[in-house]
Motif scaffolding. Structure first.
Motif, PDB file in Angstrom:
ATOM      1  N   HIS A   1      -4.914  -0.996   7.064  1.00 29.21           N
ATOM      2  CA  HIS A   1      -4.917  -0.762   5.623  1.00 29.21           C
ATOM      3  C   HIS A   1      -3.652  -1.243   4.924  1.00 29.21           C
ATOM      4  CE1 HIS A   1      -8.603   1.492   6.057  1.00 29.21           C
ATOM      5  NE2 HIS A   1      -8.039   2.242   6.985  1.00 29.21           N
ATOM      6  N   GLY A   2      -2.554  -1.333   5.631  1.00 29.07           N
ATOM      7  CA  GLY A   2      -1.315  -1.769   5.004  1.00 29.07           C
ATOM      8  C   GLY A   2      -0.828  -0.784   3.957  1.00 29.07           C
ATOM      9  N   PHE A   3      -0.048  -1.296   2.997  1.00 31.99           N
ATOM     10  CA  PHE A   3       0.574  -0.442   1.979  1.00 31.99           C
ATOM     11  C   PHE A   3       0.315  -1.007   0.583  1.00 31.99           C
ATOM     12  CE2 PHE A   3       3.280  -0.489   5.795  1.00 31.99           C
ATOM     13  CZ  PHE A   3       3.153   0.835   6.194  1.00 31.99           C
TER      14      PHE A   3
ATOM     15  N   ASP B   1       2.481  -0.576  -1.968  1.00 33.66           N
ATOM     16  CA  ASP B   1       3.755  -1.073  -2.486  1.00 33.66           C
ATOM     17  C   ASP B   1       4.882  -0.682  -1.538  1.00 33.66           C
ATOM     18  OD1 ASP B   1       4.154   1.680  -2.951  1.00 33.66           O
ATOM     19  OD2 ASP B   1       3.571   1.502  -5.055  1.00 33.66           O
ATOM     20  N   LEU B   2       6.100  -1.052  -1.904  1.00 37.68           N
ATOM     21  CA  LEU B   2       7.264  -0.775  -1.066  1.00 37.68           C
ATOM     22  C   LEU B   2       7.519   0.716  -0.917  1.00 37.68           C
ATOM     23  CD1 LEU B   2       9.850  -3.496  -2.176  1.00 37.68           C
ATOM     24  CD2 LEU B   2       8.697  -3.326   0.032  1.00 37.68           C
ATOM     25  N   GLU B   3       7.268   1.475  -1.942  1.00 37.04           N
ATOM     26  CA  GLU B   3       7.489   2.921  -1.882  1.00 37.04           C
ATOM     27  C   GLU B   3       6.614   3.557  -0.803  1.00 37.04           C
ATOM     28  OE1 GLU B   3       9.684   4.759  -3.339  1.00 37.04           O
ATOM     29  OE2 GLU B   3      10.546   3.286  -4.720  1.00 37.04           O
ATOM     30  N   GLU B   4       5.380   3.126  -0.726  1.00 34.97           N
ATOM     31  CA  GLU B   4       4.477   3.674   0.287  1.00 34.97           C
ATOM     32  C   GLU B   4       4.944   3.299   1.693  1.00 34.97           C
ATOM     33  OE1 GLU B   4      -0.308   3.584   1.422  1.00 34.97           O
ATOM     34  OE2 GLU B   4       0.377   2.859  -0.546  1.00 34.97           O
ATOM     35  N   ALA B   5       5.419   2.069   1.845  1.00 32.72           N
ATOM     36  CA  ALA B   5       5.949   1.644   3.142  1.00 32.72           C
ATOM     37  C   ALA B   5       7.210   2.429   3.500  1.00 32.72           C
ATOM     38  CB  ALA B   5       6.250   0.144   3.113  1.00 32.72           C
TER      39      ALA B   5
ATOM     40  N   GLY C   1      -3.757 -11.574   1.819  1.00 36.56           N
ATOM     41  CA  GLY C   1      -4.710 -12.084   0.859  1.00 36.56           C
ATOM     42  C   GLY C   1      -5.407 -11.015   0.043  1.00 36.56           C
ATOM     43  N   ASP C   2      -5.507  -9.800   0.583  1.00 39.73           N
ATOM     44  CA  ASP C   2      -6.145  -8.705  -0.151  1.00 39.73           C
ATOM     45  C   ASP C   2      -5.171  -7.980  -1.078  1.00 39.73           C
ATOM     46  OD1 ASP C   2      -4.564  -7.386   1.667  1.00 39.73           O
ATOM     47  OD2 ASP C   2      -6.184  -6.258   2.612  1.00 39.73           O
ATOM     48  N   GLY C   3      -3.940  -8.508  -1.164  1.00 41.27           N
ATOM     49  CA  GLY C   3      -2.950  -7.904  -2.042  1.00 41.27           C
ATOM     50  C   GLY C   3      -2.152  -6.780  -1.431  1.00 41.27           C
ATOM     51  N   ARG C   4      -2.494  -6.373  -0.224  1.00 40.88           N
ATOM     52  CA  ARG C   4      -1.798  -5.279   0.441  1.00 40.88           C
ATOM     53  C   ARG C   4      -0.553  -5.803   1.163  1.00 40.88           C
ATOM     54  NH1 ARG C   4      -3.458  -0.206  -0.785  1.00 40.88           N
ATOM     55  NH2 ARG C   4      -3.088   0.535   1.354  1.00 40.88           N
ATOM     56  N   LEU C   5       0.432  -4.938   1.302  1.00 44.39           N
ATOM     57  CA  LEU C   5       1.622  -5.259   2.084  1.00 44.39           C
ATOM     58  C   LEU C   5       1.396  -4.854   3.539  1.00 44.39           C
ATOM     59  CD1 LEU C   5       4.461  -4.030  -0.304  1.00 44.39           C
ATOM     60  CD2 LEU C   5       3.955  -6.404   0.292  1.00 44.39           C
ATOM     61  N   ARG C   6       1.751  -5.744   4.437  1.00 45.06           N
ATOM     62  CA  ARG C   6       1.663  -5.431   5.866  1.00 45.06           C
ATOM     63  C   ARG C   6       2.935  -5.904   6.549  1.00 45.06           C
ATOM     64  NH1 ARG C   6      -3.612  -6.434   4.361  1.00 45.06           N
ATOM     65  NH2 ARG C   6      -5.073  -4.772   4.952  1.00 45.06           N
ATOM     66  N   TRP C   7       3.221  -5.311   7.706  1.00 47.54           N
ATOM     67  CA  TRP C   7       4.437  -5.655   8.433  1.00 47.54           C
ATOM     68  C   TRP C   7       4.441  -7.135   8.793  1.00 47.54           C
ATOM     69  CZ3 TRP C   7       7.674  -2.163   7.392  1.00 47.54           C
ATOM     70  CH2 TRP C   7       7.341  -0.803   7.392  1.00 47.54           C
TER      71      TRP C   7
END
Length: 305
Positions: free
Chosen positions: A167-169, A171-175, A203-209
Motif C-alpha cells: 500500500h505504501g504511504f 505522504d512523508l508524514e505517514e512514512a 505510478g499510483d501516486g503512493r510513496l514506497r521505499w
C-alpha cells in the motif's frame, strides 16, 4: 569489468560532492556519491538493507574533511542503483558487486558495511580468498552485523520492511509515523527531507521505499542466503585491520554474537555505542564517526594522499 565516472559533468549539490557510477561484471549500474580528493585514500561505505547511500551523508562528510576519499554506494536494488533483473539478492551477489567496485579504485579501500553491507564485506573477503586473489580491502569496519544474528531481531527488521510494500504511504508524514513506531527510541525528525531520499513516488501516486520489493519477497530474497556456517567461514577471511561497531541497544547483535565474532576474528576491535540500536550511524552519528576516525588513525596511521 567495473568502471567509474567522475567529473564536472556529474557534479551535484556542491563542488565537493560528485555523482559516481560503477558497473558490475554483469553490467549492473551501481550509483554512489563521491566526497574528498580523488587522490586521497578511499573509503567505501555500504548501507544496510532497505537504506540508501543517504544514510552515510554526515559520516562521509566528516571522513572527507579528515582527508579521506569517501564513496557512499547504493547497493543493487536500492536507491539510484539498478534492480537485479533476475531478482537475485543473495549475499554473494552483493559481495561480487563489492569486489567489482573495489577493483575500480587505484588503491585498496577501507570498507564500512552496515548490516547488509557488512555481510557483503565478509562474503567478499571469502570470495576473493577462494579465487586465490589478494586481500581486497585495506581495512574492514562492520556496523552492527556479525555472522550470527539474533533471529528475533532479523525477523523484526524484515517484518518492518515488508509491512508497507503493497500500500505504501500517502505522504512523508505517514512514512515518518511508520518509522517512529519502528524506532521508538529515536526522536521523530521535524525535517523530513532526509526521509524523502529513502522513498520513491510510484505510478499510483503512493510513496514506497526506494528499494526493490524482491529484496525481501522475491525467489532470491536476502533471507534465503543467510547461512551461519558460511558466514562464520567468511569472517575468518577478515585478515585486514577490522573493527566491529555495535549498538548497545541492538536487537540483532547482542554481547553473545559480538563475542562469537571476536572468537572468529581475534585481531578485531570492538566498540559499543551506548543509546544506539541497530542503526548506529543514525542513532549516534557523532559518537559513531569518531569511533571510526579513531580506529583508522590507530590501525592504519595518518592519512596520506
Amino acid at each position: 569489468m567495473s568502471g567509474q565516472e567522475r567529473g564536472d559533468a556529474t557534479a551535484t549539490v556542491t563542488p565537493e560532492v560528485w555523482d559516481i557510477v560503477f558497473r558490475s561484471r554483469a553490467g549492473l549500474r551501481l550509483a554512489g556519491e563521491d566526497r574528498g580528493a580523488a587522490t586521497a585514500p578511499p573509503i567505501l561505505l555500504l548501507h544496510g538493507g532497505g537504506q540508501t547511500r543517504a544514510a552515510w551523508k554526515a559520516t562521509a562528510r566528516r571522513l572527507a574533511e579528515a582527508g579521506w576519499r569517501a564513496v557512499a554506494l547504493d547497493q543493487r536494488g536500492h536507491g539510484q542503483s539498478a534492480w537485479a533483473p533476475d531478482q537475485d539478492y543473495a549475499i554473494r551477489c552483493f559481495a561480487e558487486d563489492l569486489l567489482d567496485v573495489t577493483a575500480a579504485f587505484r588503491q585498496r579501500p577501507v570498507v564500512i558495511g552496515a548490516s547488509l553491507g557488512g555481510l557483503a564485506v565478509m562474503t567478499a573477503a571469502a570470495v576473493a580468498a577462494e579465487a586465490g586473489g589478494p586481500t581486497p580491502f585495506a581495512g574492514a569496519i562492520l556496523v552492527d552485523v556479525t555472522p550470527r544474528l539474533r533471529q528475533e531481531g532479523v525477523e523484526e527488521v524484515l517484518s518492518f520492511m515488508a509491512s508497507d510494500l503493497e500500500h505504501g504511504f500517502t505522504d512523508l508524514e505517514e512514512a515518518a509515523d511508520a518509522v517512529a513506531r519502528y524506532l521508538p527510541h529515536r526522536p521523530r525528525p521535524r525535517d523530513l527531507a532526509g526521509l524523502a531520499k529513502n522513498l520513491r513516488r510510484d505510478g499510483d501516486g503512493r510513496l514506497r521505499w526506494h528499494w526493490d520489493p524482491a529484496f525481501v519477497e522475491g525467489p532470491g530474497n536476502i533471507q534465503s542466503s543467510l547461512d551461519e556456517p558460511s558466514l562464520d567461514a567468511a569472517a575468518r577471511r577478515l585478515t585486514m585491520p577490522t573493527l566491529l561497531v555495535r549498538g548497545r541497544l541492538s536487537t540483532l547483535v547482542t554481547e553473545d554474537e559480538a563475542a562469537h565474532f571476536l572468537g572468529l576474528v581475534p585481531h578485531a576491535r570492538l566498540v559499543d555505542v551506548s543509546n544506539a540500536g541497530h542503526m548506529v550511524a543514525g542513532d549516534r552519528n557523532d559518537v559513531f564517526t569518531q569511533a571510526i576516525l579513531t580506529f583508522l588513525a590507530e590501525a592504519l596511521g595518518p592519512v596520506s594522499a
